[in-house]
Design an enzyme around this catalytic site. Structure first.
Site, mmCIF file in Angstrom:
data_model
loop_
_atom_site.group_PDB
_atom_site.id
_atom_site.type_symbol
_atom_site.label_atom_id
_atom_site.label_comp_id
_atom_site.label_asym_id
_atom_site.label_seq_id
_atom_site.Cartn_x
_atom_site.Cartn_y
_atom_site.Cartn_z
ATOM 1 N N SER A 149 0.907 -1.112 -0.004
ATOM 2 C CA SER A 149 -0.174 -0.049 0.090
ATOM 3 C C SER A 149 0.769 1.195 0.097
ATOM 4 O O SER A 149 2.112 1.140 0.460
ATOM 5 C CB SER A 149 -0.815 -0.023 1.303
ATOM 6 O OG SER A 149 0.047 -0.051 2.216
ATOM 7 N N LYS A 150 0.457 2.146 -0.433
ATOM 8 C CA LYS A 150 1.051 3.516 -0.648
ATOM 9 C C LYS A 150 1.544 4.275 0.583
ATOM 10 O O LYS A 150 2.446 4.998 0.606
ATOM 11 C CB LYS A 150 0.561 4.455 -1.672
ATOM 12 C CG LYS A 150 -0.908 5.048 -1.186
ATOM 13 C CD LYS A 150 -1.356 6.044 -2.274
ATOM 14 C CE LYS A 150 -2.706 6.380 -2.096
ATOM 15 N NZ LYS A 150 -3.141 7.153 -3.156
ATOM 16 N N ARG A 151 0.631 3.644 1.582
ATOM 17 C CA ARG A 151 1.250 4.472 3.171
ATOM 18 C C ARG A 151 2.468 4.033 3.528
ATOM 19 O O ARG A 151 3.037 4.648 4.283
ATOM 20 C CB ARG A 151 -0.104 4.117 3.962
ATOM 21 C CG ARG A 151 -1.115 5.183 3.777
ATOM 22 C CD ARG A 151 -0.942 6.545 4.428
ATOM 23 N NE ARG A 151 -1.756 7.561 3.569
ATOM 24 C CZ ARG A 151 -1.078 8.422 2.765
ATOM 25 N NH1 ARG A 151 0.064 8.351 2.225
ATOM 26 N NH2 ARG A 151 -1.884 9.422 2.089
ATOM 27 N N LYS A 152 2.723 2.793 2.980
ATOM 28 C CA LYS A 152 3.838 1.955 3.594
ATOM 29 C C LYS A 152 4.869 1.758 2.779
ATOM 30 O O LYS A 152 6.301 1.491 3.026
ATOM 31 C CB LYS A 152 3.426 0.663 4.189
ATOM 32 C CG LYS A 152 2.520 0.819 5.215
ATOM 33 C CD LYS A 152 2.174 -0.601 5.867
ATOM 34 C CE LYS A 152 0.766 -0.594 6.985
ATOM 35 N NZ LYS A 152 0.226 -1.783 7.348
ATOM 36 N N ASN A 153 4.673 1.967 1.569
ATOM 37 C CA ASN A 153 5.734 1.757 0.394
ATOM 38 C C ASN A 153 5.282 2.570 -0.805
ATOM 39 O O ASN A 153 4.130 2.616 -1.207
ATOM 40 C CB ASN A 153 5.609 0.025 0.060
ATOM 41 C CG ASN A 153 7.200 -0.389 -0.301
ATOM 42 O OD1 ASN A 153 7.862 -0.430 0.503
ATOM 43 N ND2 ASN A 153 7.212 -0.121 -1.783
#
Length: 504
Positions: free
Chosen positions: A256-260
């Site tokens: 996910s873009k929040r983590k990567n």
RNA sequence: GGCCCUGUCGUCCAGCGGUCUAGGACAUAGCCCUCUCAAGGCUAAGACACGGGUUCGAGUCCCGUCAGGGUCACCA
């Protein structure tokens, strides 16, 4: 490798234009592309733009650009057209309506007049096994259903999932998967706005577009029975299914873009090569027959095999990805690398054009990302500011030369290099090689001096390195000096000597 | 929570019943090379989740447990 008797392989990637092109989507696209290409089949792009609330202008174009950047060419799609168009679901609405009518007529689907509010209430009340829709409208008399629809009452159309039994399908990577009908919801197939949901759209279009192999992410496994039920209701052949493992964040949750970072274009901006992106994605969940880890898109396409696909979700490892990118940077011919640096916007202003290749040649071995280039070579374009103290070599913070010694070293070096002939001149063969302004000669001279003054080369060259490159870490000193040229180097040494005078 | 998928070094892969005292790569540590940084070379440390079976023999097959993930929308 493939069965010539089987019908032409047709695969597709079906992005939803709701945001940035996702790296995970490219991963699935790569496999679809590779399989279609190695089988001599076709690779299709279809835009699944059935959610008007999440639609993002320009997302489709960006997705297509990403595919193009990675070299994953398609045979049919919204931009190229093809015999099965249109390739945007929003332009195929009548088709879904027509098919959904067939389902209703056949008793495989029914209209649902429940309001979103009621649905929400039902969902909240639900506990235990069955958490979905309570099927209230499933038993509505056909006449009443038709009448209310004709009267314009808003409604959706739902799949009438058999109340008992189970649906089984074959996953090409995991074997048979069986799911009990009691755990399958009466999915909405057609929304009240007339747009299909994914489930209807994907089945109708995959069939109409002749898709033979559905290669998608693992997250679709549990909804596959709904699709199979639809194929059966329509009387169509069920395609082969392959669910690729989900790429994970370092904490193993779905990427996910929040983590990567997940936007492919972000990687491009960060100086990753498309060759490296394809290569890296190609080694997630898949291995080459000879275990090689560096391979081209074409090699992947040729060697890709379902037998070597892994079903465990791989963690996206930025470290390894960067290493691979470095490998690819080093594999690129200098001319190509130079062109890339320029076209991708990593070329700093002011770099001498005639020395471009030479500079890139020196940097090629020490970059993992294209972004590292401009800072590392900035000193070629201009003299950079630096602290005088930087000139004094030290070990663990302890100076190993005094300020005076540093100045002397610089002066003697300057003196020695001033004796060199001006610019190297191919024509001037009369001069002896040692007096030419070339790396080997410059180094020999510098070493002789270090030896004479009793310094270790590594320590002795530090003041010189800083004088020339304004940094402690740089491209190889003497090659750098050769590129910079005699006049500029002597001038920088003069500046350094002046600067050294300010030291205690 | 129900259902589904998955479970080999920190990470990515190899292993498809015996050749596994488990192999490679990234990362880590040390050494070598060396004008700095890289690159390169060598070495080290590091894993079959656990428990039952099946079998002469299991990392490889089966079951269970546990763990992780996914999914339960008029989103895809």
């Amino acid at each position: 490798m493939t069965q010539p008797a089987s019908p032409t392989v047709r695969t597709r990637i079906a992005p939803s234009p709701t945001g940035d092109p996702h790296i995970g989507n490219m991963y699935v696209a790569l496999v679809n592309w590779a399989f279609a290409r190695q089988s001599g089949g076709q690779f299709v792009v279809r835009i699944e733009d059935t959610d008007r609330t999440r639609f993002v202008e320009g997302a489709e174009a960006m997705f297509l650009r990403s595919l193009d950047w990675l070299g994953l060419d398609h045979d049919e799609g919204p931009d190229t057209g093809g015999p099965c168009g249109p390739y945007r679901q929003s332009e195929r609405l009548p088709l879904y309506r027509e098919h959904v009518d067939r389902l209703i007529a056949g008793g495989h689907a029914y209209r649902c007049f429940c309001t979103p509010e009621r649905l929400k209430a039902v969902r909240q009340k639900a506990t235990g096994e069955m958490t979905g829709y309570d099927r209230q409208c499933r038993t509505l008399p056909p006449e009443e259903s038709a009448r209310r629809a004709a009267a314009g009452e808003p409604h959706t159309v739902r799949l009438a999932v058999p109340l008992e039994g189970q649906t089984q399908f074959e996953d090409g990577l995991r074997g048979a998967i069986t799911i009990e009908h009691k755990s399958v919801d009466d999915q909405v197939l057609l929304k009240s706005d007339g747009y299909p949901t994914y489930h209807l759209g994907v089945v109708v279009d995959d069939h109409l577009m002749g898709v033979t192999h559905v290669i998608r992410a693992e997250e679709w496994i549990v909804s596959t029975p709904k699709h199979v039920l639809l194929y059966q209701a329509f009387g169509w052949d069920v395609p082969r299914y392959y669910h690729m493992p989900l790429i994970r964040n370092p904490d193993r949750s779905k990427l996910s873009k929040r983590k990567n970072p997940t936007n492919v274009m972000w990687y491009r901006q960060q100086g990753f090569l498309p060759e490296a992106v394809v290569n890296y994605l190609g080694m997630l969940g898949h291995s080459m027959p000879d275990q090689r880890e560096v391979f081209t898109r074409e090699e992947f396409m040729r060697e890709f095999s379902w037998q070597r696909v892994t079903t465990t979700g791989p963690v996206f490892d930025m470290e390894k990805f960067e290493w691979l990118n470095g490998e690819w940077i080093r594999r690129l011919p200098v001319e190509t690398l130079t062109a890339r640096l320029k076209s991708e916007g990593f070329w700093p202003a002011g770099l001498p054009e005639d020395k471009a290749q030479a500079i890139v040649g020196l940097m090629r071995e020490r970059m993992r990302r294209l972004t590292e280039f401009s800072d590392a070579v900035a000193f070629f374009a201009a003299r950079l500011p630096y602290e005088a103290a930087l000139l004094v070599p030290d070990k663990k913070g302890k100076p190993i030369m005094t300020a005076t010694e540093t100045r002397t070293a610089l002066s003697r070096l300057k003196e020695a290099y001033a004796a060199f002939a001006p610019e190297p001149d191919a024509e001037a063969s009369g001069d002896s090689l040692s007096s030419q302004w070339q790396a080997a000669a410059l180094e020999a001279s510098g070493r002789a001096l270090a030896d004479e003054l009793g310094w270790k080369p590594g320590e002795f060259f530090t003041p010189l390195r800083v004088a020339i490159t304004c940094r402690r870490v740089s491209t190889p000193l003497f090659e750098t000096m050769e590129i910079l040229g005699r006049e500029e180097c002597l001038a920088r040494m003069d500046e350094a000597i002046e600067k050294a005078k300010t030291l205690a």
